[in-house]
Scaffold this motif. Structure first.
Motif, short mmCIF file in Angstrom:
data_model
loop_
_atom_site.label_atom_id
_atom_site.label_comp_id
_atom_site.label_asym_id
_atom_site.label_seq_id
_atom_site.Cartn_x
_atom_site.Cartn_y
_atom_site.Cartn_z
N LEU A 1 -20.04 -12.14 -14.20
CA LEU A 1 -19.90 -10.84 -14.76
C LEU A 1 -19.71 -9.92 -13.35
CD1 LEU A 1 -22.28 -12.22 -16.96
CD2 LEU A 1 -23.62 -10.67 -15.68
N TYR A 2 -19.50 -8.77 -13.21
CA TYR A 2 -19.29 -8.76 -12.03
C TYR A 2 -18.87 -7.17 -12.24
CZ TYR A 2 -16.31 -7.94 -7.55
OH TYR A 2 -16.24 -7.79 -5.87
N LEU A 3 -19.51 -6.12 -11.08
CA LEU A 3 -20.55 -4.55 -11.40
C LEU A 3 -19.23 -4.08 -9.79
CD1 LEU A 3 -22.03 -2.95 -12.31
CD2 LEU A 3 -23.41 -2.77 -10.59
N SER A 4 -18.67 -2.39 -11.04
CA SER A 4 -18.12 -2.03 -10.35
C SER A 4 -17.88 -0.53 -10.12
CB SER A 4 -16.49 -2.11 -10.46
OG SER A 4 -15.24 -1.10 -10.39
N VAL A 5 -18.34 0.07 -9.67
CA VAL A 5 -19.07 1.46 -9.19
C VAL A 5 -17.33 2.38 -9.39
CG1 VAL A 5 -21.01 0.96 -8.73
CG2 VAL A 5 -19.63 1.81 -7.06
N ASP A 6 -16.58 1.65 -9.28
CA ASP A 6 -15.53 3.15 -8.91
C ASP A 6 -14.76 3.13 -10.55
OD1 ASP A 6 -15.11 2.02 -6.49
OD2 ASP A 6 -13.90 -0.05 -6.35
N ASN A 7 -13.90 4.74 -10.50
CA ASN A 7 -13.37 5.02 -11.44
C ASN A 7 -12.19 4.33 -11.80
OD1 ASN A 7 -13.22 6.87 -13.49
ND2 ASN A 7 -11.96 7.65 -12.45
N GLU A 8 -12.31 3.04 -12.66
CA GLU A 8 -10.83 2.13 -12.66
C GLU A 8 -10.71 2.01 -14.40
OE1 GLU A 8 -10.63 -1.27 -10.25
OE2 GLU A 8 -12.76 -1.09 -10.43
N THR A 9 -9.33 2.25 -14.69
CA THR A 9 -9.15 1.71 -15.86
C THR A 9 -9.27 0.38 -17.03
OG1 THR A 9 -6.90 0.79 -15.52
CG2 THR A 9 -7.02 3.24 -15.00
N PRO A 10 -9.57 0.85 -18.07
CA PRO A 10 -9.92 -0.44 -18.83
C PRO A 10 -8.94 -1.64 -18.22
CG PRO A 10 -9.93 1.35 -19.94
CD PRO A 10 -9.32 2.16 -18.71
N GLU A 11 -7.82 -0.89 -18.32
CA GLU A 11 -6.88 -2.27 -17.68
C GLU A 11 -7.09 -3.46 -16.41
OE1 GLU A 11 -5.36 0.67 -21.15
OE2 GLU A 11 -6.45 0.88 -19.10
N ALA A 12 -7.12 -1.90 -15.55
CA ALA A 12 -7.70 -3.08 -14.40
C ALA A 12 -8.70 -3.83 -14.27
CB ALA A 12 -7.70 -2.16 -13.03
N LEU A 13 -9.81 -3.53 -15.35
CA LEU A 13 -11.06 -3.92 -14.87
C LEU A 13 -10.78 -5.50 -16.23
CD1 LEU A 13 -13.15 -0.32 -15.88
CD2 LEU A 13 -13.41 -1.88 -13.45
N ILE A 14 -9.85 -5.24 -16.94
CA ILE A 14 -9.91 -6.68 -17.80
C ILE A 14 -9.12 -7.07 -17.03
CG2 ILE A 14 -8.57 -7.22 -19.69
CD1 ILE A 14 -11.22 -6.48 -20.77
N GLU A 15 -8.20 -6.85 -16.10
CA GLU A 15 -7.47 -7.44 -15.13
C GLU A 15 -8.02 -8.39 -14.71
OE1 GLU A 15 -3.51 -7.39 -12.00
OE2 GLU A 15 -3.94 -5.40 -13.39
#
Length: 819
Positions: free
Chosen positions: A783-797
């Protein structure tokens, strides 16, 4: 019936690699089938068999052709090419009938093999077909288009599945993720033509249920007439817009069927008698799509995923599937570290691709795997199926070993200075944890670890001359040293493990309240002390995790937002196992057959794991590890290891299971109940396509479960939770209870926010699933939490980066590499 109808028959042999015979025997069958077709066409063209005039054959996939090319003479190959050019033999440019397990790179490579062959031989081929399988990833459409496949014929099998659009025998344009279009014929069963009794001595009726079913004393031709006219009349009644309809037909009504030109005898007889009203014509796949594209009927366009109802076979073989998933990661790492194929072994790499593709083929065992699990052939085929995963892993591991050796990896050496190279193989900067292993017989600066571990060594970044935060854990055979490091995209760094130069001063007993003389830490936070360590709470800079004494994890608070990451409607605690068994009231096969699309019976017994012990087994500079032991029916052991990192918003979870043997239908789930249930959107990825389950889908498709590649993302406007799926790709969406099966539509889009379970085991299919799930297993999640406004593509990467990790290996530096 006022106008003349045409029924276009497409003759093929459905490829099931392992369902009806040994895998290597089936390979021989299909080679011989193509040779037999060549002889049949020779007899027709020379006038020897005039009754067979009009016969044509479509190779269901390029795999069949590939095997033929490897086991045929030059003369046979030249005749094959001739008949393809004459339009009497056709080639579907799919490679095999696949599950969604295959990744986009292997899929693209194998589809390109067929395309390259057709291009070299100047064959005008642009169509593909599949049979049996019940869906395809959205990325499959894009990969087909990129390989010149613009027409696609789907012959779904609705046993435990269903066609999309709520209707079969209808076309649509499938818009790919990049906006291209593939023309799809959403067809009927791949042996519909056999149901018309068009082959002599037919005595099987699988799909059509009428008064003739089982009445084999009636004249066969009369049954043909009755069924054909009824079928066409029903099309007219339903408002079918064409005056033609396609039907696939096999040489006999079985999988891996031989070619059979004798269908032409009955076809000619029927056409002579009824040709003014209904006429049969055998066509090739590509010819059919030429006919369809010349029609003026408007064809609708749909974009989105087409989830496979049959993807769940991987859950019946969790052990080889885990080995396969590891091979997929090593395949991707090989490509990232060696993009020009100069460091590895091309033969290892190429053969690994083949083995990866073969394991992803949709057949998951012999036809009597459930009814006769003791049968020698059942077990033979099971081991052969698993061997594809093992062979793929072995081959790609050897290739990766070659790559790393050429990058400087050292084999074991006595008295070696403990230098290691760390490589970020990814296209983006990465800050993460990696680890090295020190064998029990290895020393560090002349001293052995023994029980020293923490406080004995340190990890130093040689380029920056910085001490990296690290933690040591003893494992069988030695010690793992884990440390945190930041690397730019594709960057390499040198580190050394050495004894601590400046040892910290000894500690003393704290005067603050935190632990009694009994050695138990169980105090709650109080003013001035907010991160006390105990078995009820784990708290880091990013998380506050609260445990319940009987269920396990009760809350997972993200400190950045203050939100509980656990779904408000969660029925089961995260990672707390759920076991299902459907009692056998009929027999092992029939009980499963009547489950339909539910994958369980109405009388399913469901058991939820109960927490029996919890302990903090590690706490150091990098992470805290909590071990939870559960009691769960169907298992002798169910243990969850929760590793919560302190400096990064990362949680690594390992679930260890000892599964008991059971012949009855079973399911085992690991709950992943995350998201807020209202504002989050769930994104998944398979075959390189990013989609939102239950939203980005073809209407009428499956919304109950999905086979993903690297993981999924629960995306909110203020936080994103990534869940990397390392070992098991199946997830379910929604209730575990037996229920009415909804198909995707606008009104079902809310299911995107429903509860998620990792579906790690099942044996519900009544024919060819492996029935014995017993054994020891380990499933990893991150599990990894991000609070940045990243795209779904970047998050899946990021999920892919978490699964693949950083590359770290023993390295002896050159003189100029060390400051």
């Amino acid at each position: 019936m006022k106008k003349k109808w045409k029924i276009y028959l497409i003759h093929h042999s459905h490829t099931d690699i392992g369902y009806t015979e040994r895998q290597e025997k089936i390979e021989r069958f299909h080679v011989d089938y193509i040779k037999r077709v060549i002889h049949i066409l020779d007899d027709i063209t020379t006038g020897k068999k005039p009754d067979w005039a009009g016969y044509k054959y479509t190779c269901e996939n390029y795999w069949q052709v590939e095997q033929f090319l490897r086991s045929s003479t030059k003369e046979e190959q030249e005749k094959f090419e001739y008949y393809v050019h004459e339009g009497l033999i056709d080639i579907s440019l799919t490679y095999l009938n696949l599950t969604e397990l295959v990744d986009k790179d292997v899929l693209a490579k194998k589809l390109s093999d067929g395309r390259n062959y057709a291009s070299r031989k100047k064959m005008k081929l642009n169509s593909a077909m599949t049979a049996d399988i019940n869906g395809y990833s959205w990325g499959y459409a894009e990969t087909m288009y990129q390989n010149g496949i613009t027409n696609f014929f789907s012959c779904l099998h609705t046993h435990h599945g269903m066609f999309p659009l709520y209707k079969k025998q209808t076309p649509f344009w499938w818009e790919t993720p990049k906006g291209h279009k593939v023309l799809v014929w959403n067809g009927d069963h791949y042996q519909l033509g056999n149901e018309f009794m068009l082959l002599p001595n037919t005595n099987i009726s699988y799909q059509i249920r009428d008064e003739f079913t089982g009445d084999w004393d009636k004249d066969q031709f009369e049954i043909t007439e009755e069924r054909v006219f009824r079928y066409v009349k029903n099309l007219e009644t339903e408002g079918y817009p064409y005056l033609f309809v396609p039907a696939m037909i096999s040489g006999v009504m079985t999988d891996n069927a031989p070619p059979n030109p004798r269908m032409m005898e009955i076809i000619h007889r029927f056409n002579e008698k009824h040709g003014e009203e209904i006429e049969f014509e055998v066509v090739t796949l590509n010819h059919f799509f030429e006919i369809l594209r010349n029609e003026t009927v408007d064809i609708p366009t749909y974009a989105g995923d087409w989830p496979d109802w049959w993807a769940d076979g991987v859950g019946s073989t969790p052990a080889p599937t885990k080995i396969y998933r590891d091979a997929q990661r090593k395949y991707q790492l090989s490509k990232k570290l060696d993009p020009n194929m100069q460091l590895g072994n091309p033969s290892f790499f190429s053969e690994a691709e083949h083995q990866l593709m073969m394991y992803a083929e949709h057949t998951w065992g012999y036809s009597s795997s459930v009814g006769e699990p003791w049968n020698t052939l059942v077990n033979d085929l099971d081991y052969r199926k698993g061997a594809y995963a093992v062979n793929a892993n072995s081959l790609i591991s050897r290739n990766l070993d070659e790559v790393l050796a050429n990058l400087g990896e050292e084999s074991l050496q006595a008295s070696r200075e403990k230098y290691f190279k760390v490589i970020n193989p990814h296209e983006r900067p990465v800050t993460d944890y990696t680890k090295v292993h020190i064998k029990h017989w290895e020393d560090v600066d002349g001293e052995y670890f023994h029980f020293k571990r923490d406080g004995f060594i340190e990890v130093v970044d040689c380029q920056k001359n910085e001490i990296l935060v690290s933690q040591v854990v003893m494992i069988p055979g030695g010690n793992d040293i884990e440390f945190k490091i930041s690397l730019a995209a594709k960057e390499e760094r040198l580190v050394i493990i050495r004894q601590i130069v400046e040892k910290p001063a000894g500690g003393t007993e704290s005067n603050h309240a935190y632990r009694g003389n009994d050695g138990v830490s169980d105090l709650a936070p109080y003013p001035g002390c907010h991160q006390l360590k105990n078995h009820h709470v784990v708290e880091t800079d990013h998380y506050r995790i609260i445990f319940n004494d009987t269920t396990g994890i009760e809350q997972m608070i993200a400190k950045a937002t203050g939100a509980n990451m656990i779904h408000p409607n969660a029925v089961h605690a995260p990672f707390t196992g759920v076991y299902e068994k459907t009692p056998i009231t009929t027999d092992a096969c029939q009980e499963r057959r009547r489950m339909g699309r539910n994958r369980k019976g109405r009388i399913t017994e469901r058991d939820v794991a109960k927490l029996v012990a919890i302990d903090q087994v590690a706490d150091g500079a990098l992470y805290t590890t909590i071990k939870m032991e559960f009691a769960l029916k169907g298992t002798n052991m169910y243990v969850v290891m929760l590793k919560v990192y302190k400096e990064l918003p990362k949680i690594a979870v390992t679930v260890r299971i000892q599964k008991q043997n059971e012949w009855a239908p079973e399911n085992l789930y690991i709950p992943l109940p995350f998201g807020d249930g209202q504002n989050h959107e769930l994104y998944g990825e398979k075959s390189g396509s990013i989609f939102r389950p239950a939203i980005d889908q073809i209407p009428g498709s499956n919304i109950d479960f999905y086979l993903l590649q690297n993981g999924m993302v629960f995306k909110n406007k203020d936080q994103n939770l990534m869940v990397a799926l390392k070992d098991n790709p199946l997830i379910t969406l929604g209730t575990l209870a037996h229920h009415e099966i909804e198909l995707s539509s606008e009104r079902t889009q809310a299911k995107n926010k429903d509860l998620i379970y990792s579906w790690v085991m099942n044996n519900f299919w009544e024919t060819n699933f492996k029935v014995d799930l017993s054994g020891f297993y380990e499933f990893d999640y991150q599990l990894y939490l991000s609070v940045d406004n990243e795209t779904p593509e970047a998050l899946i990467e990021k999920c892919q980066e978490l699964n693949e990790g950083l590359i770290t290996f023993a390295y002896n530096p050159k003189e100029n590499e060390v400051k």
